[in-house]
Enzyme design. Sequence first.
Site, short mmCIF file in Angstrom:
data_model
loop_
_atom_site.label_atom_id
_atom_site.label_comp_id
_atom_site.label_asym_id
_atom_site.label_seq_id
_atom_site.Cartn_x
_atom_site.Cartn_y
_atom_site.Cartn_z
N ASP A 174 -39.50 22.74 -125.88
CA ASP A 174 -38.16 23.31 -126.10
C ASP A 174 -37.59 22.81 -127.42
O ASP A 174 -37.38 21.61 -127.60
CB ASP A 174 -37.23 22.90 -124.95
CG ASP A 174 -37.75 23.34 -123.59
OD1 ASP A 174 -37.89 24.55 -123.38
OD2 ASP A 174 -38.03 22.46 -122.75
N ASP A 178 -43.81 18.81 -128.57
CA ASP A 178 -42.74 19.06 -127.61
C ASP A 178 -42.58 20.59 -127.52
O ASP A 178 -43.02 21.33 -128.42
CB ASP A 178 -41.44 18.41 -128.11
CG ASP A 178 -40.25 18.76 -127.24
OD1 ASP A 178 -40.35 18.60 -126.01
OD2 ASP A 178 -39.23 19.22 -127.79
#
Length: 246
Positions: free
Chosen positions: A19, A17
């Site tokens: 952020d 991922d």
Amino acid sequence: MARVLGLPDDIRACLFDLDGVLTQTAKVHQAAWKRTFDEFLRRQDPAAEEFSSADYNEYVDGKPRKDGVRDFLAGRRITLPEGSDDDPADAATVAGVATRKNELVLAELEEHGVQVYEGSMRYLRAAKEAGLSAAVVTASANGAHVIEVAGFADLVDARIDGLVAARDGLRGKPAPDTFLAGAEALGVEPAQAAVFEDALSGVAAGRAGHFGFVVGVDRVGQAAGLAERGADVVVQDLDELLGTTT
Ligand SMILES: [Mg+2]
């Protein structure tokens, strides 16, 4: 080689991922959501309860932007018309609220740039040196821009972001679609891929896709929640995994 990375032996690829895992932009998103929702709620009812960190973690984090709008407002028993993507940012539609949030994020990135997590960069470089491939899997429509500005595009072999998901009709996290697309882009089976996620919705996607290993990255004190939704291990920073064995 996966062992020096704290991963099971048969892992060949890492699905990160963006952020909150590689970059410190989860805070940017959370602040933008808070301002967007608080302004919106106050227009509806001046005494409305403010958007909280718990709301962010439960309803919004990791999801496609419009899903975040719908899911949070549903929790407040508010249903908006969908509207269209050219709605102005003050329109009382799902698209309008989503546009307002994105405007705030872009303004913040423009003004302050993107900060990475140094421990995550060390981990990403170690993974590449160990011969694993790496993909970024993010709901963000700004994924390419954030990676470019942060300066690690050369370490990323594939990117599944919000634009790719929309183009290919992939469901957002907590559905596993975008992580599965990341594994496919790297040419590995889900069982050969490790997922790295800071969002409750993201670790749930990792579990739903039956990936080989799911690393929960706890940036905000929700280790128990991450473990409960599907993390095999929870760390506060990725470089804690270096030199450990699974
Ligand atoms: Mg995240």
